[in-house]
Design a protein around this motif. Structure first.
Motif, PDB file in Angstrom:
ATOM      1  N   VAL A 174       0.752  -1.349  -0.143  1.00  0.00           N
ATOM      2  CA  VAL A 174       0.005   0.090  -0.029  1.00  0.00           C
ATOM      3  C   VAL A 174       0.740   1.350  -0.177  1.00  0.00           C
ATOM      4  O   VAL A 174       0.843   2.234  -0.856  1.00  0.00           O
ATOM      5  N   ALA A 175       2.020   1.263   0.709  1.00  0.00           N
ATOM      6  CA  ALA A 175       2.680   2.580   0.776  1.00  0.00           C
ATOM      7  C   ALA A 175       3.444   2.561  -0.420  1.00  0.00           C
ATOM      8  O   ALA A 175       3.718   3.774  -0.936  1.00  0.00           O
ATOM      9  N   TRP A 176       3.835   1.629  -0.996  1.00  0.00           N
ATOM     10  CA  TRP A 176       4.600   1.618  -2.478  1.00  0.00           C
ATOM     11  C   TRP A 176       3.606   2.469  -3.640  1.00  0.00           C
ATOM     12  O   TRP A 176       3.904   3.211  -4.123  1.00  0.00           O
ATOM     13  N   GLN A 177       2.318   1.804  -3.505  1.00  0.00           N
ATOM     14  CA  GLN A 177       1.428   2.763  -4.405  1.00  0.00           C
ATOM     15  C   GLN A 177       1.331   3.748  -4.012  1.00  0.00           C
ATOM     16  O   GLN A 177       1.188   4.958  -4.843  1.00  0.00           O
ATOM     17  N   ARG A 178       1.286   4.518  -2.658  1.00  0.00           N
ATOM     18  CA  ARG A 178       1.396   6.015  -2.207  1.00  0.00           C
ATOM     19  C   ARG A 178       2.396   6.282  -2.909  1.00  0.00           C
ATOM     20  O   ARG A 178       2.550   7.659  -3.292  1.00  0.00           O
ATOM     21  N   VAL A 212       4.403   5.816  -5.401  1.00  0.00           N
ATOM     22  CA  VAL A 212       4.008   5.845  -7.044  1.00  0.00           C
ATOM     23  C   VAL A 212       3.200   7.082  -7.467  1.00  0.00           C
ATOM     24  O   VAL A 212       3.541   7.786  -8.406  1.00  0.00           O
ATOM     25  N   ASN A 213       2.192   7.108  -6.513  1.00  0.00           N
ATOM     26  CA  ASN A 213       1.222   8.395  -6.879  1.00  0.00           C
ATOM     27  C   ASN A 213       1.928   9.572  -6.648  1.00  0.00           C
ATOM     28  O   ASN A 213       1.815  10.856  -7.316  1.00  0.00           O
ATOM     29  N   ALA A 214       2.869   9.540  -5.480  1.00  0.00           N
ATOM     30  CA  ALA A 214       3.489  10.931  -5.128  1.00  0.00           C
ATOM     31  C   ALA A 214       4.420  11.139  -6.280  1.00  0.00           C
ATOM     32  O   ALA A 214       4.624  12.564  -6.537  1.00  0.00           O
ATOM     33  N   MET A 215       5.223  10.216  -6.762  1.00  0.00           N
ATOM     34  CA  MET A 215       6.137  10.463  -7.828  1.00  0.00           C
ATOM     35  C   MET A 215       5.203  10.504  -9.208  1.00  0.00           C
ATOM     36  O   MET A 215       6.299  11.139 -10.069  1.00  0.00           O
ATOM     37  N   GLN A 216       4.084  10.546  -9.172  1.00  0.00           N
ATOM     38  CA  GLN A 216       3.329  10.706 -10.562  1.00  0.00           C
ATOM     39  C   GLN A 216       4.120   9.618 -11.481  1.00  0.00           C
ATOM     40  O   GLN A 216       4.434  10.016 -12.588  1.00  0.00           O
ATOM     41  N   GLN A 249       5.255  16.058   2.728  1.00  0.00           N
ATOM     42  CA  GLN A 249       4.116  15.655   1.842  1.00  0.00           C
ATOM     43  C   GLN A 249       4.138  13.930   1.829  1.00  0.00           C
ATOM     44  O   GLN A 249       3.016  13.461   1.761  1.00  0.00           O
ATOM     45  N   LEU A 250       5.147  13.245   1.861  1.00  0.00           N
ATOM     46  CA  LEU A 250       5.147  11.871   2.090  1.00  0.00           C
ATOM     47  C   LEU A 250       4.767  11.285   3.098  1.00  0.00           C
ATOM     48  O   LEU A 250       3.858  10.444   3.363  1.00  0.00           O
ATOM     49  N   GLN A 251       4.787  12.023   4.475  1.00  0.00           N
ATOM     50  CA  GLN A 251       4.291  11.535   5.676  1.00  0.00           C
ATOM     51  C   GLN A 251       2.551  11.621   5.448  1.00  0.00           C
ATOM     52  O   GLN A 251       1.952  11.109   6.036  1.00  0.00           O
ATOM     53  N   GLN A 252       2.105  12.722   4.777  1.00  0.00           N
ATOM     54  CA  GLN A 252       0.804  12.876   4.737  1.00  0.00           C
ATOM     55  C   GLN A 252       0.005  12.201   4.079  1.00  0.00           C
ATOM     56  O   GLN A 252      -1.067  11.709   4.126  1.00  0.00           O
ATOM     57  N   ALA A 292       8.828   8.674   5.807  1.00  0.00           N
ATOM     58  CA  ALA A 292       9.989   9.563   5.259  1.00  0.00           C
ATOM     59  C   ALA A 292      10.221  10.773   6.481  1.00  0.00           C
ATOM     60  O   ALA A 292       9.630  11.134   7.091  1.00  0.00           O
ATOM     61  N   SER A 293      11.626  11.063   6.001  1.00  0.00           N
ATOM     62  CA  SER A 293      12.043  12.105   7.174  1.00  0.00           C
ATOM     63  C   SER A 293      13.272  12.638   6.625  1.00  0.00           C
ATOM     64  O   SER A 293      14.096  11.943   5.920  1.00  0.00           O
ATOM     65  N   LYS A 294      13.449  13.895   6.636  1.00  0.00           N
ATOM     66  CA  LYS A 294      14.762  14.777   6.281  1.00  0.00           C
ATOM     67  C   LYS A 294      15.656  14.037   7.166  1.00  0.00           C
ATOM     68  O   LYS A 294      15.619  13.949   8.576  1.00  0.00           O
TER      69      LYS A 294
END
Length: 395
Positions: free
Chosen positions: A255-259, A261-265, A304-307, A312-314
């Motif tokens: 599920v996180a992978w699909q998210r 992928v969506n964030a990366m467009q 963005q990724l956390q939301q 993810a973290s800097k």
């Protein structure tokens, strides 16, 4: 002063040096125990003297000894050993990480202490523990990590190991000993029995890589360096961003992978739907993720990724950590007072519990609590204390 916490009322005597042993005492102090460091001017801890002019203002010592008491007793004198045994008779726990065999030669071994305090919890910390063919060896954190197997796993795939931060070994070893101490105290509360706790630094380190040890034991497979990769997550690593910054990303499931992928467009990556698919093409996927993150600001991308549900973290510098408001709000940092009443910040306990102990004092000055320990605990008169000081026993 009553500070609360699950170990309120427990008295710990520390016969420790450098980092791992004092770190054990630090954890116990943070749980509410009264922790008394035994020191002497003639045998100062290296963390009090290394690279500093003021032994009472040494950063290394302060980092690992907040909320403790300090009493001066010279363990090289017969009178000092007698005084220390009197103190141990009033204690619940003693922690020692001196050189192998040193406490027994001094007359402070487990059997000798047990004779004056039958239900003492005696915690002995050594590189290989107190028994076995290698128990005579002494060492420091780099030895712990290497001999325990951790250092061989830290590095990039196909390259030689690069080693690891040495303090991980000391703090992990110290925390292991602190955990064993609390278990022994619980056992004593239930049964009235004290215990001898034999803690090995090497074994403590090996326990951190149980999966690698079992894979070798059962399958004969020797684990190799794999950078930041993870057997059960992909992608999993640190990726470059703009302005020389980095972001850590961990894809925990499909599920996180699909998210991600969506964030990366990047819908073409959705075909790698399973962990097996992603692990098989990990080089390619990491290259794609890096190409994308390198066009982004690390902090805003992490948000963005956390939301959207991706871990993810800097990657934070020391300055970033100190400036992080969430860490301050969660009391990761706390304010304490030194012997002059001046306030300073320290790293607080790494846990939250319903019965938190208050942490209010900085690391002690050498012998700051002589009057309390020698007078109130041991009942010595002022004249007796003066005589011991003049004889060099308590300085």
């Amino acid at each position: 002063m009553k500070r609360g916490g699950p170990l309120e009322g427990v008295r710990v005597v520390e016969l420790t040096k450098v980092w791992a042993g004092p770190y054990t005492g630090k954890q116990l102090a943070f749980l509410g125990a009264e922790v008394i460091r035994v020191e002497s001017l003639g045998s100062l801890d290296v963390t009090r003297v290394y690279g500093v002019d003021d032994i009472n203002n040494a950063p290394g010592f302060k980092a690992v000894n907040p909320q403790k008491l300090s009493v001066q007793i010279d363990m090289k004198t017969e009178a000092g050993i007698k005084l220390l045994l009197d103190l141990l008779a009033e204690a619940d726990v003693v922690v020692e990480n001196l050189r192998p065999g040193a406490v027994t030669r001094l007359g402070l071994g487990y059997e000798q202490v047990k004779a004056v305090n039958p239900d003492i919890v005696y915690v002995s910390m050594g590189m290989y523990g107190s028994e076995g063919p290698l128990s005579y060896q002494t060492g420091y954190a780099p030895c712990f990590a290497a001999l325990g197997g951790l250092s061989s796993l830290v590095g990039y795939e196909g390259e030689a190991p690069t080693g690891m931060n040495i303090r991980y070994a000391d703090s992990t070893f110290g925390t292991t000993a602190a955990f064993a101490t609390t278990v022994a105290l619980l056992h004593r509360r239930r049964t009235g029995e004290g215990q001898f706790i034999d803690v090995s630094a090497v074994e403590s380190m090996t326990s951190m890589i149980g999966d690698a040890v079992m894979d070798f034991t059962l399958n004969g497979k020797v684990a190799a360096c794999d950078g930041n990769r993870h057997a059960e997550m992909a992608p999993h690593g640190v990726f470059p961003c703009q302005d020389g910054e980095w972001i850590s990303i961990a894809v925990t499931d499909n599920v996180a992978w699909q998210r991600l992928v969506n964030a990366m467009q990047a819908p073409e990556l959705a075909e790698y739907a399973s962990l097996a698919d992603r692990k098989a093409r990990e080089d390619e996927l990491e290259a794609r993720v890096s190409a994308w993150t390198s066009t982004q600001k690390a902090e805003s991308l992490a948000e963005q990724l956390q939301q959207c549900g991706v871990a993810a973290s800097k990657s934070l510098s020391s300055l970033d950590l100190i400036a992080n408001q969430q860490l301050w709000l969660r009391r990761f940092y706390q304010q304490v007072s030194d012997q002059h009443g001046q306030s300073r910040s320290i790293l607080g306990p790494s846990w939250k519990m319903s019965r938190m102990a208050s942490v209010v004092d900085d690391a002690p000055a050498l012998g700051q609590h002589n009057d309390y320990v020698l007078g109130e605990i041991l009942g010595l008169t002022e004249q007796q204390q003066q005589e011991l000081a003049a004889a060099g026993v308590t300085r």
